[in-house]
Design an enzyme around this catalytic site. Structure first.
Site, PDB file in Angstrom:
ATOM      1  N   GLU A   1      32.906  22.902  56.660  1.00  0.00           N
ATOM      2  CA  GLU A   1      33.526  21.598  56.899  1.00  0.00           C
ATOM      3  C   GLU A   1      33.027  20.985  58.205  1.00  0.00           C
ATOM      4  OE1 GLU A   1      37.566  20.925  55.700  1.00  0.00           O
ATOM      5  OE2 GLU A   1      38.033  20.035  57.653  1.00  0.00           O
TER       6      GLU A   1
ATOM      7  N   TYR B   1      52.004  10.347  48.182  1.00  0.00           N
ATOM      8  CA  TYR B   1      51.611  11.743  48.299  1.00  0.00           C
ATOM      9  C   TYR B   1      50.209  11.913  47.741  1.00  0.00           C
ATOM     10  CZ  TYR B   1      56.576  11.705  48.789  1.00  0.00           C
ATOM     11  OH  TYR B   1      57.828  11.389  49.189  1.00  0.00           O
TER      12      TYR B   1
ATOM     13  N   HIS C   1      53.708  23.638  54.144  1.00  0.00           N
ATOM     14  CA  HIS C   1      53.425  22.499  55.006  1.00  0.00           C
ATOM     15  C   HIS C   1      54.518  22.403  56.065  1.00  0.00           C
ATOM     16  CE1 HIS C   1      52.861  18.343  56.293  1.00  0.00           C
ATOM     17  NE2 HIS C   1      51.626  18.450  55.790  1.00  0.00           N
ATOM     18  N   PRO C   2      54.137  22.077  57.285  1.00  0.00           N
ATOM     19  CA  PRO C   2      55.140  22.037  58.364  1.00  0.00           C
ATOM     20  C   PRO C   2      56.303  21.108  58.038  1.00  0.00           C
ATOM     21  CG  PRO C   2      52.923  21.477  59.195  1.00  0.00           C
ATOM     22  CD  PRO C   2      52.779  21.809  57.769  1.00  0.00           C
TER      23      PRO C   2
ATOM     24  N   LYS D   1      50.054  18.714  42.268  1.00  0.00           N
ATOM     25  CA  LYS D   1      48.726  18.165  42.549  1.00  0.00           C
ATOM     26  C   LYS D   1      47.690  18.713  41.569  1.00  0.00           C
ATOM     27  CE  LYS D   1      48.714  19.059  47.176  1.00  0.00           C
ATOM     28  NZ  LYS D   1      48.276  18.998  48.591  1.00  0.00           N
TER      29      LYS D   1
ATOM     30  N   ASN E   1       5.418  13.643  62.084  1.00  0.00           N
ATOM     31  CA  ASN E   1       5.981  14.984  61.925  1.00  0.00           C
ATOM     32  C   ASN E   1       7.092  15.183  62.942  1.00  0.00           C
ATOM     33  OD1 ASN E   1       2.845  15.024  61.642  1.00  0.00           O
ATOM     34  ND2 ASN E   1       3.553  16.651  60.301  1.00  0.00           N
TER      35      ASN E   1
ATOM     36  N   THR F   1       1.228  25.836  57.420  1.00  0.00           N
ATOM     37  CA  THR F   1       0.201  25.094  58.143  1.00  0.00           C
ATOM     38  C   THR F   1      -0.330  25.928  59.297  1.00  0.00           C
ATOM     39  OG1 THR F   1       1.466  23.135  57.597  1.00  0.00           O
ATOM     40  CG2 THR F   1      -0.324  22.850  59.138  1.00  0.00           C
TER      41      THR F   1
ATOM     42  N   THR G   1       0.216  20.880  43.857  1.00  0.00           N
ATOM     43  CA  THR G   1       1.107  22.031  43.976  1.00  0.00           C
ATOM     44  C   THR G   1       1.741  22.244  42.612  1.00  0.00           C
ATOM     45  OG1 THR G   1       1.643  21.483  46.270  1.00  0.00           O
ATOM     46  CG2 THR G   1       3.145  22.988  45.146  1.00  0.00           C
TER      47      THR G   1
ATOM     48  N   THR H   1       4.156  18.417  43.381  1.00  0.00           N
ATOM     49  CA  THR H   1       3.480  17.570  44.366  1.00  0.00           C
ATOM     50  C   THR H   1       2.180  17.035  43.799  1.00  0.00           C
ATOM     51  OG1 THR H   1       4.264  19.230  45.949  1.00  0.00           O
ATOM     52  CG2 THR H   1       2.973  17.409  46.807  1.00  0.00           C
TER      53      THR H   1
END
Lengths: 685, 685
Positions: free
Chosen positions: A77, A188, A215-216, A231, A470, A478, A574, A587
């Site tokens: 998150e 809600y 939940h508080p 929910k 770049n 490379t 590629t 590619t």
């Protein structure tokens, strides 16, 4: 009616995450650990997912598949940054942390930060960037409290349009103390879930918040559980919980959820303690209580940040092990606080961080739903994949927006220099140090290129970390060609893109591998560079010897173009051969899109380099001269089973420059680009 | 007005070509040879055309390109056969002579032979077969005399629908002596040219006839030339001439054409003398005169067919050399009389016959315009390409009728056994001799397969030249695996399709090469066979060891199917990498179409083999038993850089059959297919 059970003082609702990265959430309710319920799986290492499915499945299906296979995952998150430069940094962080293989990331909704706007710091833009430009499966948080249905539908429509597929539906904090439930409004999170399902049917995957200790504001733990079930019944697909400090807290919560018929995935929210102050603020702002056994350890070391972080890592790893071993936890969700170190360390210790990520394709894929079938791109944007995604964002289908039956490409305008997700991470000062405070000749430009290639300090002692083409250091593959690159750049063959020949390396090769396991990958050698018209004149003579082995395109800023490409057909450079599949050729060197790339590649000289200097300054004039007079050249060696001949091509060019066939030492050469130059060409003759 | 200048007594108009292959046309007008006009080119060897262009260009563009590059070509004229078996043979001849690389073939129009019908001997069907099933660029002749516009438009519409792109527009012979010009009707070929351009715009390429010595009915040579110019001005794209015996005749004609403003290509009609009688009939039926110098040679050897043919070859080669060296002849058109030997020999001596034809793709392409982009097919029909073309003839696009975005395939019905272009060249008698007058066991079926693979006589002393699934002898690349194939067929692994591993052979490899020069071709090893359910049970155990290296599909006639294929995705088993192009992957093992092939492959046991025997006869019952009980298996070795492991898979299966892990020598085996068999299984245990 009091909003007693409504989710409120939480990491998602408070939006406090943006303020000094201190959080909310907490209580202390410790169930006893026991691993009843779902079957316990052994492996805690995220095994390589089936990459094709990973790109086309929706999140809830990925989750189910990983759960069924016992393949533990993690998710991360983040919150939107406050400043534009914070946004640039966060995008870099997405790229770095994305490489560890999160199943998804989520972006919190910050009602005070204009979260649905096009500002580069908005929740909407950050989530869109994660999906479209970083290729990360992402969940956008959305709070509904005090919002009109029209407003919410507008946000959701915009999210859908941007390619977002997942919403975390939250109530959010009521504004003001005298908030009252509104008839028919969003009171809600359940209302928001219902609204999403009603207006957008099954388009979005929906996540809702669970509170392991209740939940508080809820009347009771049981009352809160019942609201969670509401929910889920309204259409939520899975649950992410508030953080907690003891594994038992979560495991009891899962048992209680299952007992009342909640069957969807429940992901534990994991919060590695990262500092004493942030923990204290958290405690103050939330009703979560830090368990005594943790406080006992922390108090004595509260002035030692490193020690606290190390403890946080240890404590988190221990708790996660218990969770994973319980068999009731398919994946772990981390509250990163937008930081990398602690979370990555926890994941590494748990064996969930993918050190050597498999690449589904050799380039960075986008997670926009309409790009799921994208499997071919021009090589030109290899170092600027976000620019390519931006310039092709309006294509309706991939690859047929360009390759296949469709007509000519419609590349977006070349106006992306100021898009935050494309901005250089370096400041103007840093760029000047790397690329030269003052340029004295074309030769001093060549030296910038060689310093970059060797990753060595320039003459002023600064390491050149990037070039306008770049933004990163050279790719590992490379590096295999470093000596050759160094040699040719010294003489003004200014390379901006290259790949070596590959003749059937295993697809799990740590450097050049990509795609599903058990396959083989191939490449034709590619080299792209700017060089003077004098060099190009000689190069064209040399290239005659290499027909038809070498294909080339040579173009200047005015579009004057020389090529031996076949009917403007793309050349696949590629490709991969995999068990039980069709050939993948991700590619190509495509003559048509090369003309669009040419505009971008030349413009970068001016936009990113020349503009660092004063108008009319010699430094600026030197870059301008190169921009106006050099050619952009690309070469492909079609004979991939043989040794790359492109270096020999360049050597032959130097040889012919040094020893022209008819020596006319006293006569004027026909072409004299050096005379038109504002500065003397100091390249060796 | 007399039809004095109208083309009449000609190879195309008389239709006499069907009657004993004797021809018409002749006179003697000898201009003097001189190579004025167009630039002379050196090479008389047909160099490899650009294959992609060859498939997509229209005939006149191919001609122009070849003319510009100085790359001489040849073309071949055939007439429709009288009998169905003649049609079968002619199609085989198309395949053989097509391999020499004609730029096109043409099919004469036989007004008396129902030429526009669906009969297998009609001009329309023969031309359609050449285009669709033999992949030959073809010109359909069409005569208009005494036809209504509706009828002609009908023929042209049908030709277009069948994929024909080229028409030779001819007047044809008036019926009856009192023919008179019809107001607004088709009186001359010019009328037909105008009609085609009017009704079909530029769709068709149009060819018209030229008479180097003037048309026999023309008022004068000059009058005839003017009429030819009218035909060209009306929209004809090129001219093919009546035959002639002296190079000068043609070269003067070309000069005269150029002088009056005819600029299109003029192809000389070449007639190698093949016998005394046919030449005499020709002389009698036409006003062409055989030059004295030729008659002088022929008369003394008139009873010696071989000597005359040899002379004809020598005379033709000499004349063609003069023509080609003149620089005025871009290509040669041969009146083959439906015979192969003389024309091929002339072409060989001229260096125009392509001994080692480049294949644009590894399978036989179709020349139908809508199949021009076809570049992928399932491997299953490799030995039955005409059946595949037939069963997919209604697809709107290729390859997307099946591969790519489109939905499920719509294969045509399995009812093609009696289509003349799919018929076996062997008679029932010949087949019985090859496949056994009387079968006594499954083992005797195995022996037919091994005789076929070794190209050796069976126990009755007859060489097995074909099998129901293979109308030709083994492909050269299959010969590379002969020993292994022989070994496994002896034990009842009845192979019907296979290809070896190829890891990057040059595309011009004489055995396995295909596609444009300078490329590399690859294959995954493939093996397809019928085998007993007993073997399959053991094979499935063995295959577990080879996961995921080997992909398999195992199915019986009832569709009972076992596979480890990935999401029913096709597996590319043949591909090529070429300079400056995208990857080409022409052959796939496709799980969906395998189910359609399975029906065809099993049906061939009954339709082509079992039905040779009396109903209820033991021979028929043996084949029926195999049909009902055996499985069709295909195996792919995905690890193409390693040695083919498929033989090892079969060896492991035999090993496990010979030494089952738990020996229960006295107990009954669980599965006893031998007991259900109407005959005793004599395969070695």
């Amino acid at each position: 009616m009091p909003a007693s059970f409504a989710p409120s003082t939480s990491v998602w609702d408070l939006g406090l995450v943006r303020d000094n990265q201190c959080l909310s959430f907490w209580t202390s309710e410790h169930g006893t650990s026991n691993s009843g319920g779902e079957s316990s799986k052994e492996s805690s290492r995220s095994s390589t997912p089936v990459l094709a499915a990973d790109r086309t499945e929706r999140l809830r299906d990925k989750m189910r598949r990983r759960t069924e296979s016992g393949d533990h995952w993690f998710s991360l998150e983040f919150f939107p940054p406050r400043t534009a430069s914070g946004a640039v940094n966060l995008v870099s962080r997405f790229d770095r942390m994305g490489s560890g293989g999160p199943l998804f990331i989520d972006i919190t909704w910050h009602p005070a930060g204009d979260p649905g706007s096009n500002k580069e710091t908005s929740s909407m833009m950050i989530a869109s960037t994660a999906v479209n430009y970083c290729g990360l499966e992402s969940i956008l948080h959305l709070t509904c409290c005090n919002q009109t249905k029209e407003k919410i539908t507008g946000y959701l429509s915009k999210a859908k349009h941007l390619g977002l597929k997942n919403i975390m539906a939250l109530r959010g904090d009521p504004v003001g103390a005298d908030w009252e439930e509104e008839e028919g409004g969003f009171n809600y999170a359940t209302d928001l879930v219902k609204h999403i399902r009603c207006e957008f049917d099954d388009y979005f995957d929906i996540c809702v918040a669970g509170y392991p200790t209740g939940h508080p504001e809820a009347e009771s733990y049981d009352e809160d559980l019942r609201h969670l079930k509401e929910k889920v019944d309204a259409g939520a697909d899975f649950i992410i919980t508030q953080l907690f400090f003891r594994a038992d807290t979560f495991l009891k919560f899962v048992r209680d959820c299952r007992a009342i018929g909640i069957t969807c995935p429940i992901l534990p929210g994991i919060f590695p303690i990262q500092g004493y102050q942030s923990l204290r603020q958290l405690v103050k702002l939330s009703k979560l209580e830090v368990p005594e056994e943790i406080m006992r350890v922390i108090e004595p070391i509260k002035d030692n940040d490193a020690a606290i972080r190390n403890y946080g890592i240890e404590q988190t790893v221990g708790m996660c092990r218990v969770l994973l071993e319980s068999g009731n936890v398919p994946g772990l969700h981390f509250y990163t606080l937008n930081r990398e170190v602690a979370t990555m360390e926890v994941l590494r210790q748990l064996g969930l961080w993918i050190e050597d990520p498999r690449r589904p394709l050799p380039w960075a894929v986008s997670a926009h739903p309409k790009r799921k079938v994208e499997d071919v791109r021009p090589i030109f944007w290899a170092s600027r994949p976000k620019s390519y995604i931006y310039r092709t964002q309006d294509w309706d289908d991939f690859p047929n927006g360009r390759w296949g039956n469709s007509s000519s490409p419609a590349f977006g305008e070349l106006n992306d220099y100021y898009l935050f997700y494309l901005k250089s991470k370096s400041s103007k000062d840093a760029l000047l140090k790397m690329w030269g405070e003052e340029l004295t000749s074309e030769q001093s430009v060549y030296e910038v290129f060689t310093s970059y290639i060797k990753a060595q300090p320039n003459c002023a002692g600064h390491k050149v970390m990037c070039l306008p083409w770049n933004d990163e250091l050279l790719a590992p593959e490379t590096n295999l060609m470093m000596d050759e690159l160094d040699k040719v750049n010294r003489r003004g063959v200014l390379t901006i893109n290259s790949q070596p020949t590959i003749n059937g390396k295993p697809s799990d090769d740590p450097i050049v591998g990509w795609g599903p396991p058990g396959g083989y990958v191939f490449q034709k050698a590619y080299l792209e560079f700017f060089t003077s018209s004098e060099n190009v004149t000689v190069l064209l003579k040399v290239l005659k010897k290499y027909e038809p082995r070498v294909n080339y395109h040579i173009v200047n800023v005015h579009g004057q173009n020389t090529t031996n490409a076949h009917d403007m057909q793309p050349n696949a450079v590629t490709w991969g051969i995999f068990p039980g599949r069709e050939i993948v050729q991700p590619t190509v060197v495509d003559p048509v899109s090369f003309m669009y790339w040419k505009d971008e590649a030349f413009a970068l000289w001016i936009e990113q380099w020349a503009k660092l200097y004063e108008d009319e300054s010699p430094s600026r004039m030197i870059i301008k001269y190169i921009h106006d007079n050099y050619f952009l050249v690309n070469l492909v060696d079609n004979d991939f089973p043989l040794d790359n001949c492109l270096w020999q091509v360049i050597d032959d060019m130097f040889e012919l420059l040094d020893n022209p066939p008819e020596e006319q030492p006293t006569e004027q050469p026909v072409e004299q680009p050096a005379e038109e130059s504002p500065v003397e060409d100091q390249s060796p003759k």
